[in-house]
Motif scaffolding. Sequence first.
Motif, PDB file in Angstrom:
ATOM      1  N   THR A  55       0.814  -1.228   0.000  1.00  0.00           N
ATOM      2  CA  THR A  55       0.000   0.000   0.000  1.00  0.00           C
ATOM      3  C   THR A  55       0.844   1.273   0.000  1.00  0.00           C
ATOM      4  OG1 THR A  55      -0.115   0.001   2.418  1.00  0.00           O
ATOM      5  CG2 THR A  55      -1.862  -1.172   1.235  1.00  0.00           C
ATOM      6  N   ALA A  56       2.169   1.141  -0.062  1.00  0.00           N
ATOM      7  CA  ALA A  56       3.043   2.315   0.089  1.00  0.00           C
ATOM      8  C   ALA A  56       3.047   3.173  -1.174  1.00  0.00           C
ATOM      9  CB  ALA A  56       4.463   1.873   0.412  1.00  0.00           C
ATOM     10  N   THR A  57       2.917   4.482  -0.950  1.00  0.00           N
ATOM     11  CA  THR A  57       3.043   5.460  -2.025  1.00  0.00           C
ATOM     12  C   THR A  57       4.471   5.993  -2.096  1.00  0.00           C
ATOM     13  OG1 THR A  57       0.792   6.148  -1.427  1.00  0.00           O
ATOM     14  CG2 THR A  57       1.996   7.537  -3.007  1.00  0.00           C
ATOM     15  N   ALA A  58       5.109   6.109  -0.942  1.00  0.00           N
ATOM     16  CA  ALA A  58       6.483   6.614  -0.847  1.00  0.00           C
ATOM     17  C   ALA A  58       7.202   5.810   0.223  1.00  0.00           C
ATOM     18  CB  ALA A  58       6.485   8.099  -0.492  1.00  0.00           C
ATOM     19  N   TRP A  59       8.535   5.769   0.079  1.00  0.00           N
ATOM     20  CA  TRP A  59       9.346   4.965   1.006  1.00  0.00           C
ATOM     21  C   TRP A  59      10.555   5.783   1.427  1.00  0.00           C
ATOM     22  CZ3 TRP A  59      11.648  -0.500  -0.526  1.00  0.00           C
ATOM     23  CH2 TRP A  59      12.292  -1.063   0.589  1.00  0.00           C
ATOM     24  N   ILE A  60      10.604   6.133   2.706  1.00  0.00           N
ATOM     25  CA  ILE A  60      11.801   6.753   3.279  1.00  0.00           C
ATOM     26  C   ILE A  60      12.675   5.607   3.767  1.00  0.00           C
ATOM     27  CG2 ILE A  60      12.711   8.256   5.090  1.00  0.00           C
ATOM     28  CD1 ILE A  60      10.158   9.899   4.875  1.00  0.00           C
ATOM     29  N   ALA A  61      13.708   5.294   2.975  1.00  0.00           N
ATOM     30  CA  ALA A  61      14.455   4.044   3.141  1.00  0.00           C
ATOM     31  C   ALA A  61      15.748   4.263   3.894  1.00  0.00           C
ATOM     32  CB  ALA A  61      14.741   3.428   1.778  1.00  0.00           C
ATOM     33  N   GLY A  62      16.048   3.319   4.787  1.00  0.00           N
ATOM     34  CA  GLY A  62      17.309   3.340   5.507  1.00  0.00           C
ATOM     35  C   GLY A  62      18.410   2.685   4.691  1.00  0.00           C
ATOM     36  N   THR A  63      19.321   2.016   5.367  1.00  0.00           N
ATOM     37  CA  THR A  63      20.504   1.483   4.701  1.00  0.00           C
ATOM     38  C   THR A  63      20.301   0.079   4.137  1.00  0.00           C
ATOM     39  OG1 THR A  63      21.322   0.659   6.822  1.00  0.00           O
ATOM     40  CG2 THR A  63      22.087   2.837   6.117  1.00  0.00           C
ATOM     41  N   GLY A  64      19.170  -0.535   4.412  1.00  0.00           N
ATOM     42  CA  GLY A  64      18.925  -1.883   3.904  1.00  0.00           C
ATOM     43  C   GLY A  64      18.752  -1.905   2.401  1.00  0.00           C
ATOM     44  N   PRO A  65      18.745  -3.100   1.798  1.00  0.00           N
ATOM     45  CA  PRO A  65      18.629  -3.191   0.339  1.00  0.00           C
ATOM     46  C   PRO A  65      17.234  -2.834  -0.159  1.00  0.00           C
ATOM     47  CG  PRO A  65      18.607  -5.381   1.331  1.00  0.00           C
ATOM     48  CD  PRO A  65      18.923  -4.414   2.439  1.00  0.00           C
ATOM     49  N   VAL A  66      17.202  -2.230  -1.335  1.00  0.00           N
ATOM     50  CA  VAL A  66      15.956  -1.979  -2.051  1.00  0.00           C
ATOM     51  C   VAL A  66      16.121  -2.666  -3.406  1.00  0.00           C
ATOM     52  CG1 VAL A  66      14.382  -0.266  -3.017  1.00  0.00           C
ATOM     53  CG2 VAL A  66      15.586   0.220  -0.866  1.00  0.00           C
ATOM     54  N   THR A  67      15.556  -3.846  -3.516  1.00  0.00           N
ATOM     55  CA  THR A  67      15.778  -4.693  -4.684  1.00  0.00           C
ATOM     56  C   THR A  67      14.578  -4.644  -5.626  1.00  0.00           C
ATOM     57  OG1 THR A  67      14.771  -6.646  -3.696  1.00  0.00           O
ATOM     58  CG2 THR A  67      17.106  -6.233  -3.183  1.00  0.00           C
ATOM     59  N   ALA A  68      14.753  -5.290  -6.789  1.00  0.00           N
ATOM     60  CA  ALA A  68      13.638  -5.407  -7.723  1.00  0.00           C
ATOM     61  C   ALA A  68      12.458  -6.111  -7.066  1.00  0.00           C
ATOM     62  CB  ALA A  68      14.092  -6.160  -8.969  1.00  0.00           C
ATOM     63  N   ASP A  72       8.706  -4.760  -6.823  1.00  0.00           N
ATOM     64  CA  ASP A  72       7.576  -5.504  -7.368  1.00  0.00           C
ATOM     65  C   ASP A  72       6.458  -5.661  -6.342  1.00  0.00           C
ATOM     66  OD1 ASP A  72       8.707  -5.826  -9.863  1.00  0.00           O
ATOM     67  OD2 ASP A  72       9.604  -7.772  -9.397  1.00  0.00           O
ATOM     68  N   ALA A  73       6.821  -5.647  -5.058  1.00  0.00           N
ATOM     69  CA  ALA A  73       5.821  -5.776  -3.992  1.00  0.00           C
ATOM     70  C   ALA A  73       5.110  -4.462  -3.704  1.00  0.00           C
ATOM     71  CB  ALA A  73       6.489  -6.298  -2.723  1.00  0.00           C
ATOM     72  N   ALA A  74       5.485  -3.380  -4.418  1.00  0.00           N
ATOM     73  CA  ALA A  74       4.953  -2.046  -4.126  1.00  0.00           C
ATOM     74  C   ALA A  74       4.369  -1.428  -5.395  1.00  0.00           C
ATOM     75  CB  ALA A  74       6.060  -1.164  -3.566  1.00  0.00           C
ATOM     76  N   PRO A  75       3.209  -1.877  -5.838  1.00  0.00           N
ATOM     77  CA  PRO A  75       2.651  -1.423  -7.122  1.00  0.00           C
ATOM     78  C   PRO A  75       2.313   0.056  -7.174  1.00  0.00           C
ATOM     79  CG  PRO A  75       1.020  -2.691  -5.879  1.00  0.00           C
ATOM     80  CD  PRO A  75       2.324  -2.857  -5.173  1.00  0.00           C
ATOM     81  N   ASP A  76       2.079   0.694  -6.009  1.00  0.00           N
ATOM     82  CA  ASP A  76       1.715   2.110  -5.995  1.00  0.00           C
ATOM     83  C   ASP A  76       2.883   3.026  -5.643  1.00  0.00           C
ATOM     84  OD1 ASP A  76      -0.967   1.452  -6.539  1.00  0.00           O
ATOM     85  OD2 ASP A  76      -1.365   1.102  -4.409  1.00  0.00           O
ATOM     86  N   LEU A  77       4.067   2.449  -5.498  1.00  0.00           N
ATOM     87  CA  LEU A  77       5.218   3.231  -5.037  1.00  0.00           C
ATOM     88  C   LEU A  77       5.651   4.249  -6.092  1.00  0.00           C
ATOM     89  CD1 LEU A  77       7.156   3.374  -2.564  1.00  0.00           C
ATOM     90  CD2 LEU A  77       8.721   1.927  -3.879  1.00  0.00           C
ATOM     91  N   ARG A  78       5.885   5.484  -5.653  1.00  0.00           N
ATOM     92  CA  ARG A  78       6.309   6.545  -6.556  1.00  0.00           C
ATOM     93  C   ARG A  78       7.728   7.018  -6.305  1.00  0.00           C
ATOM     94  NH1 ARG A  78       0.880  10.325  -6.847  1.00  0.00           N
ATOM     95  NH2 ARG A  78      -0.474   8.707  -7.715  1.00  0.00           N
ATOM     96  N   VAL A  79       8.191   6.896  -5.066  1.00  0.00           N
ATOM     97  CA  VAL A  79       9.522   7.424  -4.761  1.00  0.00           C
ATOM     98  C   VAL A  79      10.151   6.621  -3.625  1.00  0.00           C
ATOM     99  CG1 VAL A  79       8.596   9.164  -3.146  1.00  0.00           C
ATOM    100  CG2 VAL A  79      10.859   9.496  -4.178  1.00  0.00           C
ATOM    101  N   VAL A  80      11.442   6.344  -3.765  1.00  0.00           N
ATOM    102  CA  VAL A  80      12.268   5.841  -2.679  1.00  0.00           C
ATOM    103  C   VAL A  80      13.168   6.996  -2.272  1.00  0.00           C
ATOM    104  CG1 VAL A  80      14.063   4.225  -1.979  1.00  0.00           C
ATOM    105  CG2 VAL A  80      12.215   3.462  -3.499  1.00  0.00           C
ATOM    106  N   ALA A  81      12.916   7.573  -1.114  1.00  0.00           N
ATOM    107  CA  ALA A  81      13.717   8.682  -0.606  1.00  0.00           C
ATOM    108  C   ALA A  81      14.753   8.106   0.333  1.00  0.00           C
ATOM    109  CB  ALA A  81      12.843   9.702   0.119  1.00  0.00           C
ATOM    110  N   ARG A  82      15.952   7.918  -0.190  1.00  0.00           N
ATOM    111  CA  ARG A  82      17.033   7.316   0.597  1.00  0.00           C
ATOM    112  C   ARG A  82      17.463   8.279   1.691  1.00  0.00           C
ATOM    113  NH1 ARG A  82      20.232   6.036   3.603  1.00  0.00           N
ATOM    114  NH2 ARG A  82      22.311   5.166   3.274  1.00  0.00           N
ATOM    115  N   TYR A  83      17.391   7.813   2.926  1.00  0.00           N
ATOM    116  CA  TYR A  83      17.703   8.617   4.115  1.00  0.00           C
ATOM    117  C   TYR A  83      19.212   8.568   4.332  1.00  0.00           C
ATOM    118  CZ  TYR A  83      16.948  10.091   9.034  1.00  0.00           C
ATOM    119  OH  TYR A  83      16.942  10.738  10.239  1.00  0.00           O
TER     120      TYR A  83
END
Length: 332
Positions: A55-68, A72-83
Amino acid sequence: MPPATTTGPAVVLVTSRSFSSGDLDLAGEVTAAGATIVTGPSDHDLETLRPLLATATAWIAGTGPVTAAHLDAAPDLRVVARYGVGTEAVDLAAAAERGVLVTNTPGANSGAVADLAVALVLAALRDVVPGDRGVRAGRWDVRRARELGGLTVGIVGLGRIGRGVAARLAGFGSPLLGCDPWVPPAELERLGIEGVDLDDLARRSDVVSLHAPGDAVLVDAAFLEITRPGLVLVNTARAALVDEAAVADALRAGRLGAYASDVLASEAGDHASPLLAEDLADQTLFTPHAGAQTVEAVDQMGRGAVDAVLACLRGEQPPNLVRPPAAPEGDA
């Protein structure tokens, strides 16, 4: 083009442990904009995150991996904002293929890490930790030290953090050597730094501080063989820059005076690093990957991430976009 304006309630996934824990109420800004915040684990375990990503629209991401697979698990995702600044753990190509923007927060923690690097240099030179242990045990033994202003300091990597270290050391009067193939000699001269190659820096430095990007090993047995006796080596960049077994050998042989680091190849608590051996305790000093953990840095990283998320939710292009690397010529 920026993503379309959100038409329904936006969900912002946060997996950075320190988000909104400084002086700024950044979580409040996100909720005031009509979004809902959900939190997930900082290691980005996919199975744990899967229902949150759905259900995520945006993701404020820490140091963990952000993989394909995450994307794929985030169909509504628009932005990964790397913190933070590093995006090595983000599959930029996969994000671009799925129309997901990626941002980071360059410079937000540079001052904090530069401060820690200088603190580690001084603590290693002056035996701060062994001295504290000795006094608590009733021992007042003193090992004669060296003053920083009388030592030549080599800085490997002269991006924002390396330059911040150089600026701080200028106040001590230390002669500065710098190794960075991407910085022109005229720029180094303007900064008061003598540009040298890595071998020359190893031979001439009394203190070396590592701030290089990437994962190539820079400090290995060959490097340590040509250094001045008693060199103090500081690493606030990446554990991969250092061959830890070679450093341990050099400490035991007396070629290296001290090693102080904010990073270890093993940071999972299993104490696998050879540098954590008990017989090296008085020659080594470690902090728990704390370089970016100041109130100011946390606020600046959070500010950059929130600005990016809110811009995307408004349908605007966010600041500090990170593009995937261009494919080599001839690739499809």
